[in-house]
Design an enzyme around this catalytic site. Structure first.
Site, PDB file in Angstrom:
ATOM      1  N   SER A  63      31.191  13.929  19.761  1.00 21.89           N
ATOM      2  CA  SER A  63      31.780  14.580  20.938  1.00 21.89           C
ATOM      3  C   SER A  63      33.271  14.333  21.118  1.00 21.89           C
ATOM      4  CB  SER A  63      31.049  14.151  22.203  1.00 21.89           C
ATOM      5  OG  SER A  63      29.809  14.795  22.229  1.00 21.89           O
ATOM      6  N   LYS A  66      35.314  17.379  21.042  1.00 14.89           N
ATOM      7  CA  LYS A  66      35.461  18.251  22.220  1.00 14.89           C
ATOM      8  C   LYS A  66      36.886  18.216  22.779  1.00 14.89           C
ATOM      9  CE  LYS A  66      30.574  17.698  23.330  1.00 14.89           C
ATOM     10  NZ  LYS A  66      29.536  16.943  24.029  1.00 14.89           N
ATOM     11  N   TYR A 189      29.841  24.599  16.393  1.00 23.60           N
ATOM     12  CA  TYR A 189      29.815  23.393  17.232  1.00 23.60           C
ATOM     13  C   TYR A 189      29.280  22.190  16.438  1.00 23.60           C
ATOM     14  CZ  TYR A 189      28.128  20.070  20.690  1.00 23.60           C
ATOM     15  OH  TYR A 189      27.867  18.906  21.368  1.00 23.60           O
ATOM     16  N   TYR A 241      30.382  11.320  30.306  1.00 17.44           N
ATOM     17  CA  TYR A 241      29.157  11.893  30.912  1.00 17.44           C
ATOM     18  C   TYR A 241      28.814  11.188  32.218  1.00 17.44           C
ATOM     19  CZ  TYR A 241      29.343  12.725  25.973  1.00 17.44           C
ATOM     20  OH  TYR A 241      29.797  13.001  24.727  1.00 17.44           O
ATOM     21  N   VAL A 259      28.579  10.228  20.231  1.00 16.56           N
ATOM     22  CA  VAL A 259      27.368   9.471  19.898  1.00 16.56           C
ATOM     23  C   VAL A 259      27.408   8.855  18.497  1.00 16.56           C
ATOM     24  CG1 VAL A 259      25.701  10.515  21.494  1.00 16.56           C
ATOM     25  CG2 VAL A 259      26.101  11.575  19.259  1.00 16.56           C
TER      26      VAL A 259
END
Ligand code: GLN
Length: 305
Positions: A63, A66, A189, A241, A259
């Site tokens: 991530s 992102k 993605y 998150y 992760v």
């Protein structure tokens, strides 16, 4: 400040934490790592580098990608992007479906999976089949390393087990918030998530966010100052998150986790840091990595507060 000494102290103090937490295995290929590994890198705006541990070893950025795709999206879009993805913390897990349905397929922010999928979709609408190459070229250019690539095993493993992300993209498609084929969106993605980099490379790639959007390596303006501010603000409020509040409380820096076990963070106007320790806490963020960054800001006083 003697950053090398600070890193070495952290490496020593972090040892008991390296055995805590659990490596991500919902993407089976991600479990093939040295579970107690540790690395940390700092680079300042004068390009001085400091490293400890396996700082040249590449791992799955997941991530953290992102941040890079959101930067590319903001190079191309302004307010219209925020009609498709919000800028509020979600308070939910990174791959949660619940909120997405009652908020009509508009993800809360670009750093949860649904929001990152919309971001990637917005790039696909512009760059079509060259989108992944474009993302990769951008990452190679900001980390000053042409060899960076993605891990095919991690990519195929995620494609094979990516039911929840497929559910997210299908749900958003049903609300007309996905413009391209769901298969192209999810493949792009997953590829961006499976890019592999070291802490040395990732810290360098984040430097522009410590420097108002300008890459200090070649003075290239990658994003304007206001947009750089927004990316950092979103990392502070949404980068971890449902543990974003806890990370801000303990570390006090804008940061983004993946992760794969990496966390990047920036000290505005000073430096970029990356830490790697693959065992995760319950919210899917590196457990020892968070602690190491907490130690860094406590020892140096370099938090934004
Ligand atoms: N590729 C992972 C997923 O989509 C990324 C999640 C993460 O790093 N938090 O589930």
């Amino acid at each position: 400040m003697n950053y090398q000494k600070v890193l070495e102290e952290i490496q020593e103090e972090i040892q008991p934490y390296l055995k805590k937490g659990k490596v991500a295995d919902y993407i089976p290929a991600l479990a093939n790592v040295k579970k107690n590994d540790f690395a940390m890198s700092i680079i300042d705006l004068d390009l001085n580098e400091y490293h400890v541990g396996s700082s040249q070893k590449e791992f799955s950025i997941q991530s953290i990608s992102k941040v890079f795709t959101f930067t590319l999206a903001l190079q191309n879009y302004s307010k219209e992007l925020y009609k498709r993805v919000g800028h509020e913390p979600s308070g939910n897990a990174f791959n949660s479906l619940i909120q997405l349905e009652y908020e009509n397929g508009i993800p809360r922010n670009p750093f949860i999976n649904a929001g990152a999928v919309v971001t990637t979709d917005s790039l696909l609408s512009i760059y079509k089949e060259t989108t992944f190459d474009y993302i990769l070229q951008f990452i190679r250019s900001i980390s000053d390393n042409k060899k960076i690539t993605f891990d095919k095993d991690v990519y195929t493993s995620e494609l094979k087990h990516g039911y929840r992300n497929l559910a997210l993209v299908n749900m958003m498609k049903s609300f007309n918030n996905i413009e391209n084929l769901t298969s192209s969106v999810i493949e792009t993605y997953f590829k961006q998530c499976s890019i592999k980099m070291s802490t040395a490379e990732l810290s360098k790639a984040m430097l522009f966010l410590a420097n108002h959007g300008v890459n200090p390596i070649n003075d290239e303006v990658l994003i304007n100052e206001q947009k750089a501010k927004r990316i950092n603000s979103l990392m502070l409020t949404c980068g971890h998150y449902d543990a974003s509040g806890d990370f801000a409380y303990r570390v006090g820096l804008p940061g983004k986790s993946g992760v794969g076990g990496g966390i990047v963070a920036v000290v505005p106007k000073k430096l970029a840091i990356c830490v790697y320790a693959p065992r995760l806490n319950k919210q899917g963020n590196s457990l020892a990595g968070t602690k190491a960054l907490e130690l860094f800001t406590s020892k140096t006083g370099l938090s934004i507060f």
